[in-house]
Design a protein around this motif. Structure first.
Motif, PDB file in Angstrom:
ATOM      1  N   UNK A 605       7.258   2.374   0.579  1.00  0.00           N
ATOM      2  CA  UNK A 605       6.271   3.367   0.171  1.00  0.00           C
ATOM      3  C   UNK A 605       5.544   3.925   1.404  1.00  0.00           C
ATOM      4  N   UNK A 606       5.364   5.253   1.451  1.00  0.00           N
ATOM      5  CA  UNK A 606       4.656   5.869   2.578  1.00  0.00           C
ATOM      6  C   UNK A 606       3.238   5.315   2.718  1.00  0.00           C
ATOM      7  N   UNK A 607       2.637   4.921   1.587  1.00  0.00           N
ATOM      8  CA  UNK A 607       1.265   4.414   1.652  1.00  0.00           C
ATOM      9  C   UNK A 607       1.169   3.076   2.377  1.00  0.00           C
ATOM     10  N   UNK A 608       2.301   2.411   2.586  1.00  0.00           N
ATOM     11  CA  UNK A 608       2.292   1.137   3.306  1.00  0.00           C
ATOM     12  C   UNK A 608       2.447   1.335   4.808  1.00  0.00           C
ATOM     13  N   UNK A 609       2.756   2.548   5.260  1.00  0.00           N
ATOM     14  CA  UNK A 609       3.006   2.773   6.681  1.00  0.00           C
ATOM     15  C   UNK A 609       1.748   2.680   7.522  1.00  0.00           C
ATOM     16  N   UNK A 610       0.583   2.725   6.872  1.00  0.00           N
ATOM     17  CA  UNK A 610      -0.670   2.656   7.630  1.00  0.00           C
ATOM     18  C   UNK A 610      -0.987   1.230   8.110  1.00  0.00           C
ATOM     19  N   UNK A 611      -0.330   0.246   7.526  1.00  0.00           N
ATOM     20  CA  UNK A 611      -0.666  -1.145   7.851  1.00  0.00           C
ATOM     21  C   UNK A 611       0.259  -1.674   8.941  1.00  0.00           C
ATOM     22  N   UNK A 612      -0.321  -2.413   9.879  1.00  0.00           N
ATOM     23  CA  UNK A 612       0.445  -2.946  11.000  1.00  0.00           C
ATOM     24  C   UNK A 612       0.897  -4.387  10.716  1.00  0.00           C
ATOM     25  N   UNK A 613       1.969  -4.766  11.383  1.00  0.00           N
ATOM     26  CA  UNK A 613       2.445  -6.151  11.402  1.00  0.00           C
ATOM     27  C   UNK A 613       2.796  -6.677  10.008  1.00  0.00           C
TER      28      UNK A 613
END
Length: 677
Positions: A605-613
Motif C-alpha cells: 500500500x502506498x500509505x505504508x511507504x512513509x514508514x521507515x525500517x
C-alpha cells in the motif's frame, strides 16, 4: 620443526582460498567499487569504518541488499562532503537517504536510479537548478530536497512523477511561478523559504498556509487574495505582473486615443455629473422603508411555515390514529417489529435466551431501543441498539439464513454462546420465533477493518499505520485460531472471514465477528460464483467449508492489509508488472504475479511507504499471506502456526503448546459439541 612445517602448507592454502573467495565475491558484486569510490571521496571523518573490501558489503552500516544488490542506502548525519556521483552506479537502489551531511555542488544525474522510490537529500549544500533527471524517476514516492542552495524555477515536468506522495523544496532559492501540479496522491508539500511569486495553483490550494510561507510575492488561497494582479494580460505592460504600489489600484498604462471622447478622464467626469432630483429620488430608499420590507417578509414566511406545519402534522396524526405508521419511519427507526410474525391464534411468542454472565433484558426493551443500521451481510442486517438503561448492544436480524428447526438452531447457539475470547465478538443472547431470529452481540464502537482500510480515501484521511495493521492481523489470527480449537469434536469453522467481519473495540483490539453462521448458508449461496474475493478455490466447487478454507480467506485478508486493495477489485493494468492478466483479477493471483516478476515492493500500500525500517516485516507478513493462500488445502498452515509466525514478526513470544490461545470460554464438553452435529 618438521611437524609445524607440515601444517603450514595446508593452512596457507586455505587462507589463500579464503581470500580468493572474498575477492571473487567483491568482483562479482558490481556495487562494490561504487561504494568504495564514494567513501574515498566523501568520508573525510572516517564515519564509514565498516566499509571494508574484505567483508560483505551487504553487512556494511547503512547498506541493505536485495538479491545481493544494494537496494537501500541510508547515510544520515555523517559529515559526508563533496559529490555523491559515484553512487549513481547503484542501478538497483530503491531508497537513498543522505540527509544532514555536507554534500555540495549540483545534484548529479540520477537517470540510472530507475527503481528508486524514496529520495532524501535535505540539509546539505547542493546548488544549481532543480535536477531534470529526477522527473524521469517514474517510481518515486518521496522527494525531499529541502534546506539546500538550489535555485532557478520548479519545472512543470514534476507532473511526470505520478506516484509522488511527498514533495519538499522548502529552504532553497527557487524563483518564478509554482507550476500547476496535478499529482493526485500528493500528501506532503512544502515550498516555504524560497523566492516564488505569482498565484498558488488551484491544485495546491488545499495545502495549509504553512506550506507556502516566506515567499513574499506569492498570493492566492490559502494565502492572501491576489488583488493587485493585473487581470487583463492583453494590455500593454501588464504581463500578469503585480501592479506598482504607486499606481492606483485597477489602473494600467493606457494608450490615449486622439478622440477627445476617449480620453481617460472623460469617464470619471461623466460619472461625477450631478443627478437630477428625479434620478436621486428613484434610486434612494429610506431606512424605515427597508426595515418595514424585511419585517414583512419575515412575518409572511413565518405564517406560511405555521400553515404547512399544521397541515402535515394533522395528516400524520390521523395516520397514527388509524395505525398506519410511515414505511420510512419503519425502515429507519422501528427496526424490530413488536409482532415478529402475523398475529394468529395458537402461535406462541418467542423468548430471549441469555448466556451466563450477561445482563438480562426483555424483548420489549430491545424493541423500544433506538436503533441504527450498521450494515448488511450474507445472513441479514446488523443494528446498533441503545437500551433504556444506556447499555449498547449489536443485534443481527437473520433474514436469509436457512434454519432447519428450532431445536437445531438452539443447539448451535448453545455452542456459539459459550465461546469467550479477547479477540472474538461474544454472542450474548438470541431470540427465536417462526418469522424472526435475532442474535445479540457485544457492540464494537470503532467499526470494521474494511472501513479503516478503504473508507474516506480522499484528503483529510488518517492512514492506517503499519503498527496498527500488524496488531489487527495478530488479533484476528488469534480469534480465528481460538474458534478452530474451541471444540475438537465439531472442528468449528468461521466460514465468512473478510474485512467487514473484523471489528475493533474502543482500544483498537481486533475481534472476529459472524463466526459459526455458515452452517445456515443455503446450498445455492455456497456454490455461487466468487463474489467477494475471499473464498478458497475448493469452496467454489460446492464442497463443504473447512478450517483450511478459513485459512485461505485469512490469507486474503492479510493481502488486503498489505496492499490496501479490495480482494475482488484489483486491476492488473495499474501495476505495470506485465502480468498478462487483463482487467480485474483476484488479489492472491495479482500478488503472486507481481512477486514472481521480482517487483515485490509494488505490492505494498502506498500509505505504508512513509514508514521507515518496516520492509522486512512487510515482506515477512507477505510470505505468510502467500502461504495461507496456497491453492492446495493441505499446503496451508494451521491457524495456530499462523499466529506464531505473525507474533514472531511483532517480536512477541507465543507459548508452545498453548492451543487454547488465551481462551476465556467455559469448558465445552464433547456432549455439548456433539449436540450440534
Amino acid at each position: 620443526m618438521a611437524a609445524p612445517s607440515r601444517f603450514l602448507l595446508p593452512l596457507s592454502f586455505f587462507s589463500l582460498i579464503f581470500h580468493l573467495l572474498l575477492l571473487s565475491h567483491g568482483y562479482e558484486n558490481p556495487d562494490l567499487q561504487a561504494l568504495l569510490a564514494f567513501k574515498s571521496a566523501s568520508d573525510t571523518y572516517g564515519k564509514l569504518s565498516t566499509w571494508n573490501s574484505s567483508t560483505d558489503l551487504c553487512t556494511w552500516s547503512g547498506v541493505s541488499c536485495f538479491q545481493n544488490r544494494v537496494s537501500r542506502l541510508v547515510l544520515e548525519n555523517l559529515y559526508l562532503c563533496g559529490s555523491f556521483e559515484p553512487l549513481t552506479a547503484l542501478t538497483q537502489l530503491r531508497v537513498l537517504s543522505l540527509k544532514r551531511n555536507r554534500l555540495s555542488g549540483p545534484i548529479p544525474s540520477l537517470a540510472n536510479f530507475t527503481a528508486l522510490k524514496l529520495l532524501f537529500l535535505s540539509y546539505n549544500e547542493f546548488s544549481g537548478d532543480f535536477p531534470a533527471s529526477i522527473t524521469n524517476l517514474s517510481r518515486l514516492y518521496r522527494l525531499d530536497l529541502s534546506h539546500n542552495n538550489l535555485s532557478g524555477s520548479i519545472p512543470a515536468s514534476v507532473n511526470h512523477l505520478t506516484h509522488l506522495l511527498t514533495l519538499r523544496l522548502d529552504g532553497n532559492g527557487f524563483s518564478g511561478h509554482i507550476p500547476a501540479l496535478n499529482l493526485p496522491d500528493l500528501q506532503d508539500f512544502n515550498v516555504t523559504g524560497n523566492r516564488l511569486s505569482g498565484e498558488v495553483p488551484k491544485s495546491l490550494s488545499a495545502f495549509p498556509e504553512s506550506a507556502f510561507g516566506q515567499n513574499p510575492s506569492l498570493c492566492g488561497p490559502p494565502l492572501q487574495l491576489c488583488k493587485d494582479i493585473v487581470a487583463d494580460p492583453s494590455k500593454p505592460g501588464s504581463e500578469g505582473a503585480i501592479a506598482s504600489p504607486l499606481m492606483p489600484r485597477g489602473n494600467a498604462p493606457t494608450t490615449v486615443s486622439s478622440s477627445p471622447s476617449s480620453m481617460p478622464g472623460n469617464e470619471a467626469i461623466s460619472s461625477t455629473k450631478p443627478k437630477t432630483k428625479h434620478e436621486s429620488s428613484s434610486t434612494k430608499i429610506s431606512p424605515f422603508a427597508l426595515i418595514a420590507i424585511i419585517v414583512g417578509d419575515v412575518l409572511v414566511l413565518a405564517l406560511i411555515s405555521l400553515l404547512l406545519y399544521w397541515y402535515f402534522w394533522r395528516n400524520y396524526s390521523a395516520k397514527l390514529k388509524e395505525g398506519k405508521s410511515s414505511k420510512l419511519l419503519e425502515s429507519e427507526k422501528i427496526v424490530y417489529s413488536s409482532s415478529p410474525y402475523p398475529a394468529q391464534s395458537g402461535l406462541e411468542r418467542g423468548k430471549m435466551v441469555f448466556f451466563e454472565g450477561v445482563k438480562r433484558f426483555e424483548l420489549e426493551d430491545l424493541l423500544r431501543a433506538s436503533a441504527e443500521m450498521l450494515g448488511k451481510g450474507g445472513f441479514g442486517t446488523a443494528y446498533k441498539a441503545v437500551l433504556d438503561d444506556g447499555n449498547v448492544v449489536a443485534v443481527k436480524r437473520l433474514k436469509d439464513a436457512q434454519i432447519g428447526g428450532k431445536r437445531e438452531f438452539e443447539q448451535h447457539m448453545e455452542v456459539l454462546g459459550k465461546l469467550r475470547h479477547p479477540n472474538i465478538v461474544s454472542l450474548r443472547a438470541y431470540y427465536f420465533a417462526r418469522e424472526e431470529k435475532l442474535l445479540v452481540y457485544d457492540y464494537m464502537p470503532n467499526g470494521s477493518l474494511f472501513w479503516l482500510l478503504h473508507g474516506n480515501r480522499g484528503p483529510g484521511r488518517t492512514p492506517l499505520d503499519w503498527t496498527t495493521r500488524l496488531k489487527i492481523a495478530a488479533g484476528a489470527a488469534r480469534g480465528l485460531a481460538f474458534i478452530h480449537n474451541s471444540c475438537k469434536g465439531l472442528k468449528l469453522t468461521h466460514g465468512n472471514i473478510k474485512s467487514t467481519n473484523i471489528l475493533l473495540d474502543k482500544t483498537g483490539n481486533a475481534h472476529v465477528s459472524d463466526f459459526g453462521l455458515s452452517i445456515f448458508a443455503s446450498p445455492t449461496s455456497a456454490a455461487a460464483p466468487r463474489s467477494n474475493g475471499y473464498r478458497a478455490p475448493e469452496a467454489l466447487d460446492g464442497r463443504k467449508h473447512t478450517q483450511k478454507s478459513d485459512v485461505y480467506s485469512f490469507g486474503v485478508l492479510l493481502l488486503e492489509l498489505l496492499t490496501g486493495k479490495c480482494p475482488s477489485l484489483v486491476d492488473s493494468s495499474i501495476s505495470g508488472s506485465g502480468s498478462g492478466y487483463g482487467g480485474v483479477v483476484d488479489l492472491p493471483r495479482w500478488v503472486q504475479s507481481v512477486v514472481r516478476e521480482e517487483w515485490t515492493a509494488e505490492v505494498f500500500d502506498l500509505e505504508l511507504m512513509r514508514y521507515k525500517d518496516i520492509e522486512e516485516e512487510m515482506v515477512g507478513l507477505l510470505q505468510i499471506a502467500i502461504t495461507c493462500t496456497a491453492a492446495a488445502p493441505d499446503q496451508r498452515p494451521r491457524m495456530n502456526h499462523v499466529v506464531k509466525m505473525i507474533e514472531e514478526i511483532r517480536g512477541v513470544e507465543v507459548s508452545p503448546g498453548h492451543d487454547s490461545l488465551d481462551s476465556e470460554s467455559p469448558s465445552l464438553s464433547e456432549d455439548t459439541c456433539g449436540a450440534s452435529q
